[in-house]
Write a protein that holds these residues in place. Structure first.
Motif, mmCIF file in Angstrom:
data_model
loop_
_atom_site.group_PDB
_atom_site.id
_atom_site.type_symbol
_atom_site.label_atom_id
_atom_site.label_comp_id
_atom_site.label_asym_id
_atom_site.label_seq_id
_atom_site.Cartn_x
_atom_site.Cartn_y
_atom_site.Cartn_z
ATOM 1 N N CYS A 143 -26.232 -28.956 17.586
ATOM 2 C CA CYS A 143 -25.682 -29.879 16.571
ATOM 3 C C CYS A 143 -26.651 -31.049 16.376
ATOM 4 N N CYS A 146 -29.566 -31.569 13.706
ATOM 5 C CA CYS A 146 -29.301 -32.171 12.388
ATOM 6 C C CYS A 146 -28.569 -33.503 12.496
ATOM 7 N N HIS A 147 -27.634 -33.597 13.441
ATOM 8 C CA HIS A 147 -26.808 -34.809 13.524
ATOM 9 C C HIS A 147 -27.487 -35.928 14.305
ATOM 10 N N TYR A 168 -9.744 -33.912 14.579
ATOM 11 C CA TYR A 168 -10.355 -33.927 13.241
ATOM 12 C C TYR A 168 -11.606 -33.042 13.202
ATOM 13 N N ARG A 181 -13.826 -26.335 2.563
ATOM 14 C CA ARG A 181 -14.588 -27.580 2.371
ATOM 15 C C ARG A 181 -15.917 -27.253 1.705
ATOM 16 N N SER A 183 -18.058 -29.758 0.325
ATOM 17 C CA SER A 183 -18.776 -31.015 0.091
ATOM 18 C C SER A 183 -20.231 -30.965 0.532
ATOM 19 N N MET A 189 -23.058 -26.386 6.911
ATOM 20 C CA MET A 189 -21.989 -26.398 7.904
ATOM 21 C C MET A 189 -21.104 -25.160 7.834
HETATM 22 C C1 HEC Z 1 -28.613 -27.367 9.972
HETATM 23 C C2 HEC Z 1 -28.046 -28.697 10.073
HETATM 24 C C3 HEC Z 1 -26.729 -28.877 10.821
HETATM 25 C C4 HEC Z 1 -26.415 -28.424 12.093
HETATM 26 C C5 HEC Z 1 -27.284 -27.633 13.047
HETATM 27 C C6 HEC Z 1 -25.078 -28.891 12.355
HETATM 28 N N1 HEC Z 1 -24.603 -29.610 11.299
HETATM 29 FE FE1 HEC Z 1 -22.737 -30.462 11.137
HETATM 30 N N2 HEC Z 1 -23.219 -31.215 9.314
HETATM 31 C C7 HEC Z 1 -24.397 -30.977 8.639
HETATM 32 C C8 HEC Z 1 -24.330 -31.604 7.339
HETATM 33 C C9 HEC Z 1 -25.401 -31.575 6.286
HETATM 34 C C10 HEC Z 1 -23.064 -32.236 7.259
HETATM 35 C C11 HEC Z 1 -22.483 -33.023 6.085
HETATM 36 C C12 HEC Z 1 -21.614 -32.091 5.283
HETATM 37 C C13 HEC Z 1 -21.114 -32.683 4.002
HETATM 38 O O1 HEC Z 1 -21.914 -33.270 3.281
HETATM 39 O O2 HEC Z 1 -19.929 -32.559 3.749
HETATM 40 C C14 HEC Z 1 -22.379 -31.962 8.509
HETATM 41 C C15 HEC Z 1 -21.097 -32.398 8.800
HETATM 42 C C16 HEC Z 1 -20.405 -32.073 9.942
HETATM 43 C C17 HEC Z 1 -19.038 -32.457 10.223
HETATM 44 C C18 HEC Z 1 -18.128 -33.282 9.338
HETATM 45 C C19 HEC Z 1 -18.117 -34.708 9.803
HETATM 46 C C20 HEC Z 1 -17.239 -35.599 9.004
HETATM 47 O O3 HEC Z 1 -17.215 -36.780 9.323
HETATM 48 O O4 HEC Z 1 -16.586 -35.165 8.074
HETATM 49 C C21 HEC Z 1 -18.716 -31.922 11.429
HETATM 50 C C22 HEC Z 1 -17.383 -32.033 12.151
HETATM 51 C C23 HEC Z 1 -19.890 -31.230 11.927
HETATM 52 N N3 HEC Z 1 -20.895 -31.326 10.986
HETATM 53 C C24 HEC Z 1 -19.958 -30.591 13.152
HETATM 54 C C25 HEC Z 1 -21.089 -29.937 13.642
HETATM 55 C C26 HEC Z 1 -21.150 -29.309 14.943
HETATM 56 C C27 HEC Z 1 -20.021 -29.298 15.951
HETATM 57 C C28 HEC Z 1 -22.406 -28.760 15.051
HETATM 58 C C29 HEC Z 1 -22.976 -27.958 16.210
HETATM 59 C C30 HEC Z 1 -22.181 -26.839 16.678
HETATM 60 C C31 HEC Z 1 -23.099 -29.038 13.807
HETATM 61 N N4 HEC Z 1 -22.280 -29.772 12.984
HETATM 62 C C32 HEC Z 1 -24.395 -28.624 13.525
HETATM 63 C C33 HEC Z 1 -25.492 -30.268 9.113
HETATM 64 C C34 HEC Z 1 -25.578 -29.626 10.332
#
Ligand code: HEC
Ligand code: HEC
Length: 217
Positions: A143, A146-147, A168, A181, A183, A189
């Motif tokens: 995670c 990217c995060h 959440y 979702r 967005s 995601m």
């Molecule tokens: C390749 C890039 C990438 C990876 C790897 C990634 N994410 Fe994300 N994540 C994003 C993006 C881009 C968004 C914003 C989505 C949007 O614009 O709605 C996001 C949004 C989220 C959100 C929503 C947060 C909110 O406040 O609404 C959650 C929950 C989340 N990710 C969980 C995870 C988890 C758990 C992992 C690992 C298992 C993970 N992500 C791995 C790119 C990634």
């Protein structure tokens, strides 16, 4: 490993073309937050007096959320790309400048320390592994790739997910699994969520919820 990290960086770079939104006025946003949009409840009714959210209601913490991200999400509710009648009804009457003001206000609010974890040690270990190392056998990058470091967020594209309520986080991952979702500009995601098992979702949500949202001052 190096190539995989580069790949994730390349995928992430594709998002940087997201449209830029108006700059918000935090003082005006504070007034709007307490008044609501005239159609129902003020933000605090669900998101708490200080934007801390409410785990039991799956109401997300919005204090300290990146302003560009929060604005983009509120626009997504208005456009039907995220579906939650309770949330949408309470921001429907706001124009984009007012939403930007609200986002700017909540971005300035401090984030409380995370609640003590109730998950088992094994669950937290599994969650930590997914969050920081990934599960490459199942094409799951960490995670944090990217995060951002410790999943504390990078900019308006990659939200901080550390210190968010587990209920959440879980609900959002399930929303992506079920195609509810839309967005995410390039649906990164959705691809990630669809590779997570129910056990992995519980574990990563519990781990992230137990982590501080921002570096300690
Ligand atoms: C390749 C890039 C990438 C990876 C790897 C990634 N994410 Fe994300 N994540 C994003 C993006 C881009 C968004 C914003 C989505 C949007 O614009 O709605 C996001 C949004 C989220 C959100 C929503 C947060 C909110 O406040 O609404 C959650 C929950 C989340 N990710 C969980 C995870 C988890 C758990 C992992 C690992 C298992 C993970 N992500 C791995 C790119 C990634
Ligand atoms: C009646 C309850 C309710 C009210 C009032 C409400 N919200 Fe929400 N809000 C929610 C729920 C529930 C969600 C999560 C919805 C989902 O994705 O399923 C949410 C999500 C959000 C998000 C997205 C957070 C993220 O991490 O992606 C933002 C930003 C937000 N609300 C801001 C506001 C603001 C600002 C107000 C006041 C003008 C407000 N909300 C009023 C219930 C509410």
């Amino acid at each position: 490993m190096k190539i995989k990290v580069l790949f994730a960086a390349w995928v992430c770079a594709g998002l940087m073309q997201a449209p830029a939104y108006a700059k918000g006025d935090a003082a005006n946003g504070q007034a709007l937050a307490t008044q609501g949009d005239g159609s129902g409840a003020p933000c605090a009714a669900c998101h708490g007096a200080n934007g801390e959210g409410m785990a039991a209601g799956t109401f997300p913490r919005i204090a300290g959320l990146d302003a560009d991200y929060a604005l983009r999400q509120m626009v997504a509710f208005q456009q039907g790309k995220r579906v939650n009648p309770a949330m949408t009804m309470n921001i429907d009457n706001f124009n984009q400048q007012q939403l930007a003001d609200l986002a700017a206000y909540f971005a300035t609010l401090p984030v409380a320390a995370p609640a003590a974890a109730t998950a088992s040690q094994a669950q937290l270990e599994l969650g930590k592994k997914l969050a920081l190392q990934g599960d490459w056998d199942n094409y799951l990058p960490p995670c944090a790739s990217c995060h951002g470091p410790n999943n504390q967020g990078v900019d308006g594209n990659f939200p901080g997910i550390a210190g968010q309520h587990a209920s959440y986080l879980k609900q959002q991952l399930q929303a992506w699994q079920q195609g509810q979702r839309q967005s995410d500009p390039v649906q990164l995601m959705e691809a990630i969520a669809k590779r997570l098992s129910p056990e992995q979702i519980d574990a990563v949500a519990a781990y992230l919820a137990s982590q501080p949202a921002a570096p300690q001052q």
